[in-house]
Enzyme design. Structure first.
Site, PDB file in Angstrom:
ATOM      1  N   ASP A   1     -19.648  47.725  -8.622  1.00  0.00           N
ATOM      2  CA  ASP A   1     -20.728  48.650  -9.227  1.00  0.00           C
ATOM      3  C   ASP A   1     -21.702  49.284  -8.199  1.00  0.00           C
ATOM      4  O   ASP A   1     -22.175  48.362  -7.347  1.00  0.00           O
ATOM      5  CB  ASP A   1     -21.416  47.655 -10.021  1.00  0.00           C
ATOM      6  CG  ASP A   1     -22.839  48.551 -10.600  1.00  0.00           C
ATOM      7  OD1 ASP A   1     -23.043  49.663 -10.100  1.00  0.00           O
ATOM      8  OD2 ASP A   1     -23.541  47.928 -11.462  1.00  0.00           O
TER       9      ASP A   1
ATOM     10  N   ARG B   1     -28.583  61.837 -15.109  1.00  0.00           N
ATOM     11  CA  ARG B   1     -28.763  60.505 -15.688  1.00  0.00           C
ATOM     12  C   ARG B   1     -27.575  60.189 -16.466  1.00  0.00           C
ATOM     13  O   ARG B   1     -27.123  60.816 -17.320  1.00  0.00           O
ATOM     14  CB  ARG B   1     -29.909  60.293 -16.323  1.00  0.00           C
ATOM     15  CG  ARG B   1     -30.711  59.137 -16.361  1.00  0.00           C
ATOM     16  CD  ARG B   1     -32.017  59.260 -16.909  1.00  0.00           C
ATOM     17  NE  ARG B   1     -33.063  59.280 -15.798  1.00  0.00           N
ATOM     18  CZ  ARG B   1     -33.076  58.232 -14.988  1.00  0.00           C
ATOM     19  NH1 ARG B   1     -32.718  57.051 -15.375  1.00  0.00           N
ATOM     20  NH2 ARG B   1     -33.748  58.551 -13.885  1.00  0.00           N
TER      21      ARG B   1
HETATM   22  N1  PLP Z   1     -25.904  49.170 -11.791  1.00  0.00           N
HETATM   23  C1  PLP Z   1     -26.777  49.152 -10.792  1.00  0.00           C
HETATM   24  C2  PLP Z   1     -26.283  48.319  -9.551  1.00  0.00           C
HETATM   25  C3  PLP Z   1     -28.075  49.603 -10.841  1.00  0.00           C
HETATM   26  O1  PLP Z   1     -28.890  49.358  -9.931  1.00  0.00           O
HETATM   27  C4  PLP Z   1     -28.458  50.020 -12.001  1.00  0.00           C
HETATM   28  C5  PLP Z   1     -29.720  50.877 -12.539  1.00  0.00           C
HETATM   29  O2  PLP Z   1     -30.642  50.468 -11.713  1.00  0.00           O
HETATM   30  C6  PLP Z   1     -27.693  50.000 -13.281  1.00  0.00           C
HETATM   31  C7  PLP Z   1     -26.172  49.712 -12.957  1.00  0.00           C
HETATM   32  C8  PLP Z   1     -27.752  50.371 -14.557  1.00  0.00           C
HETATM   33  O3  PLP Z   1     -27.968  51.969 -14.615  1.00  0.00           O
HETATM   34  P1  PLP Z   1     -28.636  52.686 -15.840  1.00  0.00           P
HETATM   35  O4  PLP Z   1     -30.236  52.463 -15.702  1.00  0.00           O
HETATM   36  O5  PLP Z   1     -28.116  53.866 -15.801  1.00  0.00           O
HETATM   37  O6  PLP Z   1     -28.305  51.939 -17.112  1.00  0.00           O
END
Ligand code: PLP
Length: 406
Positions: free
Chosen positions: A212, A247
């Site tokens: 991720d 976003r």
């Molecule tokens: N993965 C990581 C490492 C994040 O830091 C975040 C959000 O801060 C997300 C996923 C989730 O993203 P979203 O806020 O668009 O759902």
């Protein structure tokens, strides 16, 4: 009952206030940024009116065709968007991309759904060591649906690859996840890939390797962080952090997982894609290919390093002793034990400096209080700040915190 006209005025007034806040405040939230006018125009475009459940034709996943008529232009935009992003990450040969996830969380959800069953085991970085909610928090779908095992950071705050390896041996995870929301050092994707492969040769099960890269995607695109492409089976990201786009989320996967990933996104966990956002994601990808974007990212990294160094010189505890990326964590548990991250966040807010409280390694407080703050440089670098402004800002923050002690 709400008066429609008055309520509309109230809403407009709130928009004005938010515009002023964004113009005047010092924005240091590591996950935020300011998009270009082109991206804002794309977000407000008429593509928002279009329903387009399904996928453009000729997907390698075979999930092709839309459930609605009138998709000839959104088909082309979505296909272009996919082509652009595979090119940004040099991933055309071996990877497939799905640009429909509405957010990073939905990208992670679909990624898990594509290769895991409920009850399967995920090995991820623990949340107080920098992981994200969707990496296995008990209050999140990930912690409720899957068996979560965490690896940790070592006493220097660095990812403990030995712990990761030991936990693969002990818990036989179905998926190993790398990536973080609050980790300021390089993540060695090649090392994790090699650990997984060596353990497989030694007779252990082979878990899927997922990354991720939501926070560092912009750095990966610009070559300022090593790339997970070539190593990870599945790579998720957001488009609104260092990538400075709308976003949203995206999932890249090895070509052989294309069908599973596409089906997991739609119809697995989403309905109609947000075509205005996909249009904006395409513009964002084009921006990410430019030299000026690369210069921007390298400036983001230089700025983060300078600001972290300034705090160190003022005897603050910077977790891991510094940063290699766009952010760092200040840990107040020893230097200012009477102040929580929340206290400091609120005081900085009063001075128009926006940060977020954050847990630190071995956190003793609840996440709502926390003992640290996270500071990021992407947003103010977009506004043109260089090292000097960030160092001055560090001194200003120090003054505010010292005044809180009086
Ligand atoms: N993965 C990581 C490492 C994040 O830091 C975040 C959000 O801060 C997300 C996923 C989730 O993203 P979203 O806020 O668009 O759902």
């Amino acid at each position: 009952m709400l008066d429609i006209q008055r309520t509309k005025l109230r809403l407009l007034n709130l928009l004005d206030k938010e515009i002023t806040r964004q113009n005047n405040n010092i924005e240091l939230i590591a996950s935020e940024n300011f998009v270009s006018d082109d991206i804002r125009d794309a977000l407000g475009s008429c593509f928002t009116n279009k329903y387009s459940e399904g996928y453009p034709a000729n997907r390698i996943s075979g999930n092709k065709g839309r459930y609605y008529g009138g998709c000839e232009y959104v088909d082309e935009v979505e296909q272009l968007c996919c082509d652009i992003w595979l090119e940004v990450f040099g991933a055309k040969e071996n990877y497939h991309v799905n640009v429909q996830p509405h957010s990073g969380s939905q990208a992670n959800m679909a990624a898990y759904f594509s290769v895991l069953k409920p009850g399967d085991t995920i090995l991820s970085l623990s949340l107080d060591n920098g992981g994200h909610l969707t990496h296995g928090s008990k209050v999140n779908f990930s912690g409720k649906l899957y068996n979560i095992v965490f690896y940790n950071v070592n006493k220097n705050g660095l990812i403990d690859y030995e712990d990761l390896s030991d936990k693969i041996k002990r818990y036989h995870p179905n998926l190993v996840l790398a990536g973080a929301s609050a980790y300021s050092r390089i993540i060695d994707f090649e090392k994790i890939y090699n650990i997984i492969n060596q353990l497989y040769l030694d007779g252990y099960n082979k878990p899927y390797f997922m990354v991720d890269m939501a926070h560092i995607a912009g750095l990966v695109a610009a070559g300022a962080h090593c790339s997970p492409f070539g190593y990870a089976d599945i790579i998720t990201t957001t488009t609104h952090k260092t990538l400075r786009g709308p976003r949203g989320g995206m999932i890249f996967c090895k070509k052989e997982l294309a069908k599973k990933v596409d089906s997991a996104v739609f119809p697995g966990c989403q309905g109609g894609p947000l075509q205005n956002i996909i249009y904006a994601k395409a513009i964002c990808g084009l921006e990410a290919m430019t030299d000026s974007y690369k210069e921007y990212i390298y400036q983001v990294v230089k700025n983060a390093r300078s600001m972290a160094d300034a705090f160190k010189q003022m005897e603050y505890k910077v977790v891991t002793g510094g940063t290699d990326n766009h952010m760092f964590l200040l840990d107040f548990s020893e230097t200012h034990p009477n102040l929580s991250g929340k206290d400091i966040q609120e005081e900085l807010d009063k001075h128009n400096i926006t940060v977020n409280k954050n847990c630190v390694p071995n956190e003793k407080r609840s996440p709502m209080q926390a003992s640290g703050i996270r500071i990021g440089t992407p947003a103010m670098t977009t506004k043109g700040w260089t090292e000097d402004e960030f160092v001055k800002c560090a001194k200003e923050i120090d003054k505010i915190i010292e005044n809180m002690q009086k």
